[in-house]
Scaffold this motif. Structure first.
Motif, short mmCIF file in Angstrom:
data_model
loop_
_atom_site.label_atom_id
_atom_site.label_comp_id
_atom_site.label_asym_id
_atom_site.label_seq_id
_atom_site.Cartn_x
_atom_site.Cartn_y
_atom_site.Cartn_z
N MET A 272 -9.28 49.24 26.07
CA MET A 272 -8.03 50.36 26.21
C MET A 272 -8.81 51.75 25.84
O MET A 272 -9.44 52.05 24.92
N SER A 273 -9.04 52.45 27.12
CA SER A 273 -9.71 54.05 26.73
C SER A 273 -8.71 54.74 25.93
O SER A 273 -7.46 54.54 25.70
N ALA A 274 -9.49 55.94 25.75
CA ALA A 274 -8.60 56.90 24.82
C ALA A 274 -7.59 57.75 25.79
O ALA A 274 -6.52 57.92 25.21
N ARG A 275 -7.62 57.41 27.05
CA ARG A 275 -6.69 58.19 27.81
C ARG A 275 -5.68 57.15 28.09
O ARG A 275 -4.30 57.63 27.92
N SER A 276 -5.91 55.87 28.06
CA SER A 276 -4.82 54.88 28.19
C SER A 276 -4.10 54.99 26.86
O SER A 276 -2.85 54.59 26.93
N ILE A 277 -4.63 54.83 25.79
CA ILE A 277 -4.08 54.92 24.47
C ILE A 277 -2.89 56.07 24.35
O ILE A 277 -1.97 56.08 24.04
N GLN A 278 -3.21 57.41 25.00
CA GLN A 278 -2.73 58.68 24.87
C GLN A 278 -1.34 58.31 25.82
O GLN A 278 -0.27 58.72 25.43
N ASP A 279 -1.46 57.67 27.07
CA ASP A 279 -0.35 57.47 27.94
C ASP A 279 0.47 56.15 27.52
O ASP A 279 1.42 56.04 28.56
N ALA A 280 0.11 55.47 26.58
CA ALA A 280 0.76 54.18 26.37
C ALA A 280 1.92 54.52 25.66
O ALA A 280 2.39 55.52 25.24
N GLY A 281 2.78 53.40 25.58
CA GLY A 281 4.09 53.40 25.01
C GLY A 281 3.98 52.99 23.51
O GLY A 281 2.74 53.06 23.04
N ALA B 163 4.54 50.75 21.54
CA ALA B 163 3.99 49.59 21.08
C ALA B 163 2.51 49.47 21.31
O ALA B 163 1.90 48.93 20.39
N ASP B 164 1.95 49.92 22.50
CA ASP B 164 0.82 50.07 22.70
C ASP B 164 -0.06 50.93 21.51
O ASP B 164 -1.18 50.65 20.98
N ARG B 165 0.64 52.01 21.38
CA ARG B 165 -0.05 53.08 20.37
C ARG B 165 0.00 52.30 19.00
O ARG B 165 -0.90 52.70 18.12
N ARG B 166 1.05 51.74 18.67
CA ARG B 166 1.06 51.06 17.37
C ARG B 166 -0.02 49.94 17.26
O ARG B 166 -0.85 49.79 16.27
N ARG B 167 -0.30 49.18 18.29
CA ARG B 167 -1.27 47.95 18.20
C ARG B 167 -2.84 49.09 18.36
O ARG B 167 -3.45 48.33 17.51
N ALA B 168 -2.82 49.89 19.07
CA ALA B 168 -4.07 50.76 19.05
C ALA B 168 -4.25 51.25 17.44
O ALA B 168 -5.38 51.38 16.79
N GLY B 169 -3.19 51.77 16.91
CA GLY B 169 -3.29 52.42 15.52
C GLY B 169 -3.74 51.31 14.49
O GLY B 169 -4.56 51.54 13.73
N ILE B 170 -3.17 50.28 14.75
CA ILE B 170 -3.64 49.03 13.78
C ILE B 170 -5.05 48.55 13.85
O ILE B 170 -5.99 48.46 12.98
N GLY B 171 -4.99 48.77 15.14
CA GLY B 171 -6.75 48.39 15.40
C GLY B 171 -7.68 49.36 14.75
O GLY B 171 -8.73 48.95 14.33
N VAL B 172 -7.41 50.51 14.76
CA VAL B 172 -8.16 51.84 14.23
C VAL B 172 -8.22 51.42 12.69
O VAL B 172 -9.22 51.59 12.03
N LEU B 173 -7.19 51.34 12.11
CA LEU B 173 -7.29 50.84 10.64
C LEU B 173 -8.11 49.63 10.32
O LEU B 173 -8.78 49.64 9.30
#
Length: 308
Positions: free
Chosen positions: A1-10, A12-22
């Motif tokens: 998942m690229s930074a652009r796709s994270i920005q445009d995601a819904g 649920a996807d942003r939460r998934r990415a946020g947990i991944g960053v943590l």
């Protein structure tokens, strides 16, 4: 998942990415904390053999049910690949890294072993499997090499009397060992948890009799508080939680993005080492650490643009 796709995601996807960053940040903190904890152990009351036994003995007790359920998986993995995995992340790796910490500070192990590990993985993949690299990756490798020369050059030439260069060489070799495990595990087809159980349980089975019959255990004479701390740090936090958070980061962010967080370990190790061990790195060493971190970032992100 690229930074652009994270920005445009819904959401649920942003939460998934946020947990991944943590999870990725937790991995960087655990790896850097491990280097400081092991450095403290081998320069006080415990030795490399002791922390090696605690690392695999404790984790094997906790991971044994996974190995019983999954089995050795020899038909899937193959005997040669299994040996590479066990040697690469098992007793030889731990002995090399912990012995090196008797000579060199925690910031060196975080930089020269953990920080350069993605480079070693990339080089082994290129040599053994013909993986191609982008210009960005090649440039990043050059920056990493420059950083290693800064750190190693200071230890070998300016600070030779301290003997840090001995630890630096062992760290580079340990990083190569773990990189061989990474490459073998990726191509084995087994899950990270299965691979972790294999390495820790088989290492404990092989090393425990050697430790008690032919070596001199210090775990009975060392202060109980220090032994207890290393039990938690080596056998639980690094071996179990470190693998869990890394696996989650890879699952939620993808391997290239997850690997970036490993480049944070050198900086965190410097900060923790300054507070806990009173280890103040030299200016040239700090320059080398910064170069390694930047170069690893280029190599990891450059892989996303490489051709399949």
């Amino acid at each position: 998942m690229s930074a652009r796709s994270i920005q445009d995601a819904g959401p649920a996807d942003r939460r998934r990415a946020g947990i991944g960053v943590l999870c990725g940040l937790a991995v960087a903190l655990i790896w850097s904390g491990w280097s400081v904890a092991t450095r403290f152990a081998v320069t006080t009351s415990l030795g490399p053999y002791d922390v090696t036994f605690l690392r695999f003995g404790i984790s094997a007790l906790l991971l044994w049910p996974i190995l019983v359920r999954k089995g050795l998986g020899l038909q899937q993995i193959g005997i040669v690949r299994l040996l590479v995995m066990v040697l690469g992340a098992g007793v030889p790796f731990m002995l090399l890294s912990s012995t090196g910490m008797q000579f060199a500070p925690a910031s060196h192990v975080a930089t020269l072993m953990i920080g350069t590990m993605p480079i070693s993985v990339a080089l082994l993949s290129g040599l053994l499997f013909g993986e191609k690299f982008t210009r960005q990756q090649l440039g990043g490798m050059g920056i990493v090499i420059t950083g290693v020369i800064c750190i190693g050059g200071y230890a070998l030439i300016i600070n030779r009397a301290a003997g840090e260069w001995r630890g630096d060489l062992l760290f580079l070799l340990a990083g190569l060992f773990f990189a061989s495990f990474t490459v073998a595990q990726r191509r084995s087809g087994v899950s990270p948890w299965h691979a972790t159980a294999l390495v820790n349980c088989l290492s404990a089975m092989l090393f425990t009799p050697i430790y008690f019959l032919w070596l001199k255990p210090n775990i009975f004479s060392a202060p109980p508080a220090e032994v207890g701390f290393q039990v938690v740090a080596q056998g639980i936090v690094v071996a179990i939680l470190g693998m869990y958070f890394y696996s989650e980061a890879v699952r939620r962010l993808g391997a290239p993005r997850a690997a970036i967080f490993g480049a944070l370990a050198p900086a965190l190790a410097v900060l923790i080492g300054m507070v806990v061990l009173n280890e103040i790195p030299a200016g040239l060493t700090l320059v080398g650490i910064g170069l390694v971190m930047g170069g690893v970032g280029l190599v990891v992100t450059g892989a996303r643009h490489a051709k399949a």
